[in-house]
Scaffold this motif. Structure first.
Motif: not given
Length: 556
Positions: A125-130, A119-120
Motif C-alpha cells: 500500500x505504501x508503494x501504491x501511495x508513492x 503488516x506485510x
C-alpha cells in the motif's frame, strides 16, 4: 544600438533575486531595491556568537528546480561553490506514546518501518501511495510549475485538463492517505508535510502529497553554510550580469501614470524616484496591493482571501551537543486534528502543539561552535487577526501573543523532555524569537502569515493572483502569493514563468531552455527499443484459451 530596457524589482527575496539574474541575462538593466539590510527575505541567516540559524527554510526540496535555475543562468550550483549535503534519515517523527519512526529515502528501511506498523500488506500500500504521489509530483511540475494560468480558460487547455482528476484537488491529503494507510500513526506521518504549504492536512488538496514524495524519492538536502548560500550565489550570478542591489532601501509606492495606466518606476521612502520600463514586485502580494499601489477593488479582495498559518520560531544557542535530537525532528500532538483546528479555525496556538525541531549543526558542523549545538524550533500557530492584530490582542479570540509564546516554549521543553529525555531548557545560552508580529514587521507579511495566501483549490491555478497586474501595464509580480505558489523551489519556478511572460510581452527571446528533462545518451545501449513480441508464446496462450473456451462450450 537601442538602449536596454530597464526594470526595478521591489524586494530581494527568492523570486526577486532569481528574476533579477534572469532579466539581466536577457539584456535588461536591473535594479533591485530591498527594505532590509540583507538579501534573501525569509531565507536569511541569524547569527549569535558562533551559532548560525536559518531564519526560514531549513531544508532543500525539489533539487532539480534549483539546478535548473542555475543552468538557465549558464552555471551550476557546484560552480558557484554551493555544496548540498543529504540528510539521512529525512525525519525522526516522535509520538506521544513514546514511539519514534524514521522516514527515509532508503527503501529497505522504509519496508521494515511500514511492515512493523501495518503488516506485510502495508508495504504494498505504501508503494501504491508513492505511485499516486509520483503522479501528483510529475504532473504538477510539467503542467503547473512550468505553465502560467493567466485566465480561467487556462485550466481547460487540453494539455492540463486530463490531468486534473489525477491530481485529486478536491480531496484532502488526509483522505488520500487514509486510502493507503490503515493506522492513525502512519496517516499522521505521511500528512504533516501539508504544513509546508501553511495548511491543515484535513483541508490541503491531495495534490500536495508531492511534497513528501519528493522527500522520499529525491531526499532532503541542506546547503552547507545555511540556506542563504543558495540565494547568495544567485545574487553573485546576477551581479555578473550587471544587476545592481540597493539594500536598506524601502519603497514608498509604485509610480503609475494616470493617463496610460502604466507603471513607470518606484518612489523610495527617501523621496528618490527610480524610473523604469518594467516594475516587478517581489514584496508580499497583499502588502503590495494595499500599501504600494493605488487603491483598488483587488486590494480589498486580496485582504479577504484566506491566508496561510504563521509560526512562533525559537532560535536557541546551546552550551552542549544534544545527542537525543537528530537533524530534522517532528513532534506530533496526540489530538492531531484538534491541533490543526486551533491553528486554522481559531487562529491560536494549539492546546497541545505539534512542532518541528531542526539541529543544523548535526549535518553541518559549521552551524555551531565545537561541542555545541544550534537548535531551531518552529511551532505553527494562527496568523494575526484583523482589528487587534498590531497590538497582539483580539477581543473575540484573545490572541495574547506574550502568553502564547510562553505556552509554546514550555510545551516544547516538556514534550522534548518526556519523549526524548533531553533537557533543552538547562542548556540554552541565548534565545532569539520570531512571532507573527515580527514576521509582519520585518518582512511586511500580511497578518504575519509566513507562507502567503492559502493553497486551497480556489486559491491556486487560475484562481491565484496573477503574475501580471490586470489593469496596470508593465507591472508584474513574483513570490509566494502569486502563481504557482509558496516555497523556495516553487517560487524559483514562478520566477521563470514571470520573467518569461515579461519577455513574451516585449517580443524578446527567452535565453534559457523550457526545462524539460533530458535522458543521457552515450551509445546504442541507451537507445529506446520496442518491447520484443514473443510470437511462439503468444500463439500457445491463444491456443490454450481457444481450447478452454471449446471445452466450456461443449460441456454446456
Amino acid at each position: 544600438m537601442s538602449k536596454p530596457k530597464s526594470v526595478v524589482i521591489v524586494g530581494a527575496g527568492t523570486g526577486g533575486i532569481a528574476s533579477a539574474a534572469r532579466l539581466a541575462k536577457a539584456g535588461f538593466r536591473v535594479t533591485v531595491v530591498e527594505k532590509n539590510d540583507h538579501t534573501g527575505g525569509r531565507c536569511s541567516l541569524i547569527r549569535d556568537d558562533g551559532h548560525r540559524f536559518d531564519q526560514g527554510p531549513s531544508l532543500l526540496l525539489l533539487p532539480d528546480l534549483f539546478r535548473e535555475a542555475f543552468i538557465d543562468l549558464d552555471t551550476t550550483l557546484e560552480a558557484e561553490g554551493v555544496e548540498l549535503v543529504k540528510c539521512e534519515p529525512n525525519y525522526n517523527v516522535w509520538f506521544g506514546d513514546g514511539e519514534c519512526i524514521e522516514l527515509s529515502t532508503d527503501v529497505a528501511k522504509m519496508k521494515t518501518t511500514i511492515e512493523r506498523w501495518e503488516g506485510k500488506e502495508g508495504f504494498e500500500r505504501y508503494l501504491a501511495w508513492m505511485q499516486e504521489a509520483h503522479v501528483h509530483y510529475e504532473a504538477s511540475v510539467v503542467h503547473v510549475l512550468r505553465k502560467n494560468f493567466s485566465t480561467i480558460w487556462a485550466m481547460a487547455r487540453p494539455s492540463f485538463l486530463p490531468y486534473l482528476p489525477a491530481l485529486h484537488p478536491f480531496e484532502s491529503i488526509w483522505n488520500r492517505a487514509a486510502r493507503y494507510f490503515r493506522t492513525e500513526r502512519l496517516r499522521r506521518a505521511f500528512t504533516f508535510g501539508s504544513m509546508y504549504m501553511g495548511m491543515s492536512p484535513f483541508d490541503a488538496p491531495g495534490t500536495y502529497s508531492l511534497l513528501q514524495y519528493t522527500e522520499l524519492a529525491e531526499g532532503i538536502w541542506y546547503p552547507k553554510g545555511g540556506f542563504h548560500v543558495v540565494l547568495d550565489a544567485l545574487v553573485r550570478v546576477g551581479e555578473r550580469f550587471g544587476v545592481e542591489y540597493r539594500l536598506s532601501t524601502p519603497v514608498a509606492h509604485v509610480n503609475v501614470d494616470g493617463y496610460s495606466k502604466r507603471a513607470t518606476g518606484v518612489t523610495l521612502a527617501s523621496g528618490e524616484v527610480l524610473n523604469a520600463d518594467i516594475v516587478l514586485v517581489n514584496a508580499d502580494l497583499v502588502y503590495a496591493y494595499n500599501e504600494l499601489l493605488p487603491s483598488s477593488p483587488q486590494a480589498s479582495s486580496l485582504s479577504q482571501k484566506p491566508a496561510s498559518c504563521s509560526s512562533i520560531s525559537f532560535y536557541w544557542s546551546m552550551d552542549k551537543v544534544i545527542p537525543e535530537l537528530h537533524t530534522h525532528n517532528v513532534f506530533l500532538a496526540d489530538d492531531y486534528k484538534d491541533s490543526f483546528d486551533d491553528i486554522f479555525k481559531r487562529q491560536l496556538i494549539p492546546k497541545e502543539p505539534s512542532f518541528y525541531v531542526n539541529v543544523p549543526s548535526r549535518v553541518d558542523p559549521t552551524a555551531a561552535p565545537t561541542g555545541k549545538d544550534s537548535v531551531v524550533v518552529l511551532v505553527p500557530c494562527g496568523h494575526l487577526l484583523e482589528g487587534g492584530a498590531d497590538r497582539g490582542l483580539n477581543p473575540q479570540n484573545a490572541q495574547d501573543w506574550q502568553a502564547m509564546v510562553s505556552k509554546a516554549r514550555n510545551a516544547v521543553f516538556d514534550t522534548v523532555r518526556v519523549r526524548t529525555g533531553a533537557d533543552l531548557q538547562a542548556h540554552i545560552t541565548n534565545e532569539i524569537i520570531n512571532t507573527p508580529a515580527s514576521w509582519k514587521e520585518r518582512f511586511n507579511l500580511d497578518k504575519g502569515a509566513i507562507l502567503g495566501l492559502s493553497h486551497s483549490f480556489f486559491n491556486v491555478l487560475s484562481f491565484r493572483p496573477g503574475t501580471k497586474h490586470s489593469d496596470i501595464k508593465s507591472l508584474y509580480f513574483v513570490g509566494a502569493s502569486t502563481h504557482p505558489g509558496t516555497g523556495v523551489p516553487i517560487v524559483l519556478a514562478g520566477s521563470k514563468i514571470t520573467t518569461g511572460q515579461i519577455l513574451d510581452d516585449l517580443g524578446m527571446v527567452k535565453p534559457w531552455s523550457p526545462g524539460t528533462h533530458t535522458r543521457k545518451m552515450v551509445s546504442s545501449l541507451d537507445k529506446e527499443g520496442k518491447v520484443p513480441l514473443d510470437l511462439t508464446r503468444s500463439i500457445v496462450v491463444l491456443l490454450v484459451l481457444f481450447l478452454l473456451a471449446l471445452v466450456l462450450y461443449t460441456s454446456r
